[in-house]
Structure formats: C-alpha cells, structure tokens
Enzyme design. Structure first.
Site, mmCIF file in Angstrom:
data_model
loop_
_atom_site.group_PDB
_atom_site.id
_atom_site.type_symbol
_atom_site.label_atom_id
_atom_site.label_comp_id
_atom_site.label_asym_id
_atom_site.label_seq_id
_atom_site.Cartn_x
_atom_site.Cartn_y
_atom_site.Cartn_z
ATOM 1 C CE LYS A 1 -0.234 -4.565 3.086
ATOM 2 N NZ LYS A 1 -0.748 -5.866 2.572
ATOM 3 C CE1 TYR B 1 -3.421 -2.508 5.927
ATOM 4 C CE2 TYR B 1 -3.335 -0.148 5.466
ATOM 5 C CZ TYR B 1 -3.402 -1.461 5.025
ATOM 6 O OH TYR B 1 -3.443 -1.731 3.666
ATOM 7 C CB THR C 1 -0.906 -0.001 1.257
ATOM 8 O OG1 THR C 1 -1.462 1.299 1.433
ATOM 9 C CG2 THR C 1 -0.154 -0.357 2.521
ATOM 10 C CG ASP C 2 -1.131 4.992 -0.940
ATOM 11 O OD1 ASP C 2 -1.643 4.355 0.016
ATOM 12 O OD2 ASP C 2 -1.744 5.875 -1.569
ATOM 13 C CD GLU C 3 -3.332 3.530 4.317
ATOM 14 O OE1 GLU C 3 -3.210 3.505 5.545
ATOM 15 O OE2 GLU C 3 -4.412 3.344 3.732
#
Ligand code: NAD
Ligand code: TYD
Length: 334
Positions: free
Chosen positions: A151, A147, A123-125
């Site tokens: 990741k 979260y 994810t870009d997060e």
C-alpha cells in the site's frame, strides 16, 4: 459525472457505492471488481437493475479493460486491493501484483483519459506502528507487513503521478473499518461469527494491540467529501480517535452476544505485528469539515446485530459455497 470505482464488491467499496449513489443523484458508477474470495455480489445485490450502477467483473491489472472503462468515465475511486495482513505474510506476490501493479495500470489509464480526479484509498498501516501520539500526513512511511508495504508503494506511485504528470490525485489513509459486509477473516466479523457458532475466538499474543476503529459509513462520507472538495496532490488521514485493544473489542462482542469469555483463546502472535495504530484526522476535520459521527459502542452494536441477522451471508462466505452459487445465479465464472 461517471466514476470508475474499483473493488466495489468488497467490504468498504460496496458500502461506498451504495452511499455515493444515494448522496449524488446525478452521478453514475462503473464498478470494476475481480470477485476474488473477498469480493461478493451479495454485497451489492440491491443495486441490480439500478441504471446508475454497472458491474464489470475484471482485474485492475488488465490494461485493455481498464483503458476501455477509463475512456467511458471522468474519475477513478480506487478501493480494489488484497487487504488481509495474514494472507500477505503467507503469499505476498498477489499483493504486489494487485496493489502496486494494478494501481499503476489505473494511473496510466487515468492520465491517458485526462480524468478529473483519482482518489486512492490507502491505510494508516503505511505509517507503521505508533508507539505514542499519532501520525500526521507528512510523517515518513515505515510499513511492517507485505500488505502495508504494498500500500505504501502504491501511495508513492500515486504521488509521483501528481508531481510528474499533474494527474489530480488525492490519497486517503484511514484507520481500521468495521460494519456490514466485512469479510469474516478480519477481527470484528471473525469474532462475531465465531462467537455465534460457539467456536474459539483466536486472539493473537496478549491481545493488547491497539486499533482505531472507524465505522464504514463515516469512512464513506469522508471519501465523498474528499472527492468533491479535497485538494489535489494532498493526503488526508481519516480516523475516529477511538483506540481500543483487541481484547476490549472481543469482550464487548462476547458481552453483547451473551457468550462466555472462556471462548477467548490466546494463540501464537502474528509475525511483525504492529502494536498500535493512530492517525491524526485534524487536516480533514479543519479543511473539509468532516468528523466521525458514529459512536463505537452504538455502531458496533448495530454491526453485531447485522451479523446476527445475516447468518446466511457469512455462512456462505466462510464456507466458499458462494462461489458455486454465483456461477449459477449470476453466470460469473470465478
Ligand atoms: P476487501 O478485501 O473487503 O475488498 C477488496 C475488493 O477488491 C474485493 O471486492 C476484491 O474482489 C477486489 N479486488 C481484489 N483484487 C482485485 C483486482 N486485481 N482487480 C479488481 N478487483 C480486485 O477490502 P476492504 O476492506 O473493502 O478495503 C478496501 C480498500 O480500503 C483497500 O484498498 C484497503 O487497503 C483499504 N483499507 C481498508 C481498511 C479496512 O479496515 N478494511 C482500512 C484501511 C484501508
Ligand atoms: P485485522 O482485522 O486483521 O486488521 P489489521 O491487522 O489490518 O489491523 O486485525 C485487527 C487486529 O486484531 C490486529 O491487531 C490483529 C488482531 N487479530 C487477532 O487477534 N485475531 C484474529 O483472528 C485476527 C484476524 C486479528
């Protein structure tokens, strides 16, 4: 090829499994999913009886099961994860267990069975909030939530398996997805379903947080291309350069449904809330020729239309009623 897809009963995974089988008529899939609250057999009911798709209810942390399924397959495309930031703030443990330990179990099995590809959907997060410009693949990771930290940790494990063992891994880091079958705890489906029920739409803080919205089928095609033509050991950002504020999105939804803006309710902000996400997708565009083809306006309208037509789906999902239903219909114990 026979591919082990994890999390293929969730939002992106179910869209991907359907898309991949259509695009690759010689390939087949074993779909391993634990059917957590976010996994839904309704999402793949149309694949029942398809000889190229086998569903297995199980946990990616189950070494024996993963080893057995890896022995039968040539590659892994790994979607399974705990995915909701708000839940990770309340209960981080399960994020560590599934997103980090589960990924380790898959990596070990993939190594043991000499898989030809290990595609890790990230994810870009993991980059954290982006005050200006955009993030490239080589930027450092500064995740904000449990979260995104889980990741980011799994990304590092995946990279280590490439460097240390030569496992042919590839990581994709995509922006926020939207489309059919997204669990109605995420912004877009929550706002659509609440508006349809004339319930308040809870906007966190000032609502000026920015996300880059990517239609799920654009994402599926990106993964398809990465799977076939991506370079091992590499990371590819996937984004549509479509940054919008949450209020823009919520107002678009209300307008499309003919509902009043008075339904918007500003609520307490999310702790550690990332102000803006933005990734630079130039690498996947230049090297693989991928680009997003769906416009936000038309694909979001399509998505709203889908939720209007599938009230049964999200009503069941929201109420938890689907659990008992699955036990009856599919004999799956949840
Ligand atoms: P989702 O929450 O809709 O689905 C996750 C799926 O994984 C569910 O079917 C669930 O049952 C399954 N699962 C969870 N724990 C499991 C376990 N221990 N063993 C087996 N299966 C398990 O998620 P999604 O939105 O489809 O996201 C898929 C992937 O894409 C995730 O890895 C996520 O981090 C990533 N991603 C999602 C977005 C997005 O906007 N949705 C954006 C960037 C990256
Ligand atoms: P979300 O869909 O949870 O995705 P993520 O946090 O992974 O980007 O949230 C998208 C944005 O919408 C984020 O800025 C938080 C905000 N949001 C709300 O304002 N209200 C809500 O009820 C939800 C679920 C999210």
């Amino acid at each position: 090829m026979k591919i082990l897809v994890t999390g293929g009963a969730g939002f992106i995974g179910s869209n991907f499994v359907r898309y991949f089988l259509e695009q690759n008529p010689d390939d087949s899939i074993i779909n391993l999913d634990k059917l957590t609250y976010a996994g839904n057999l309704d999402n793949i009911v149309d694949l029942k009886g398809n000889s190229r798709h086998q569903f297995v209810c199980g946990d990616i942390s189950d070494q024996v099961l993963v080893d057995q399924l890896s022995a039968e397959t040539d590659a892994i495309i790994h979607f399974a994860a705990e995915t909701h930031v708000d839940r990770s703030i309340v209960n981080p443990e399960v994020f560590i267990q599934t997103n980090i330990y589960g990924t380790l179990v898959l990596l070990e099995a993939s190594k043991k069975h000499c898989h030809r590809r290990f595609i890790h959907i990230s994810t870009d997060e993991v980059y954290g909030s982006c005050p200006e410009g955009d993030f490239r693949e080589e930027n450092i990771l500064t995740p904000s939530s449990p979260y995104s930290a889980s990741k980011a940790s799994s990304d590092l494990l995946v990279l280590s398996y490439y460097k240390t063992y030569g496992l042919p891994t590839i990581i994709t880091r995509c922006s926020n997805n939207y489309g059919p079958y997204q669990f109605p705890e995420k912004l877009i489906p929550l706002m659509i379903s609440n508006a349809l029920e004339d319930k308040a739409l809870p906007v966190y803080g000032d609502g000026l947080y920015i996300r880059d919205w990517l239609y799920v089928l654009d994402h599926c095609e990106a993964i398809n291309q990465v799977f076939h033509r991506g370079e091992v050991g590499e990371i590819y950002n996937v984004g549509s350069e479509n940054g919008k504020t949450n209020l823009d999105i919520v107002q678009f939804i209300l307008n499309a449904l003919g509902k009043p803006v008075s339904l918007i309710q500003h609520v307490k902000d999310r702790p550690g809330h990332d102000r803006r996400y933005a990734v630079n997708p130039e690498k996947i565009q230049k090297e693989l020729g991928w680009k997003s083809v769906y416009s936000l306006e038309s694909a979001l309208e399509e998505t709203i239309h889908w939720y209007c037509k599938h009230t049964d789906w999200w009503t069941r999902v929201k109420s938890g009623e689907y659990r008992q239903m699955y036990e009856k219909i599919y004999g799956v114990s949840l």
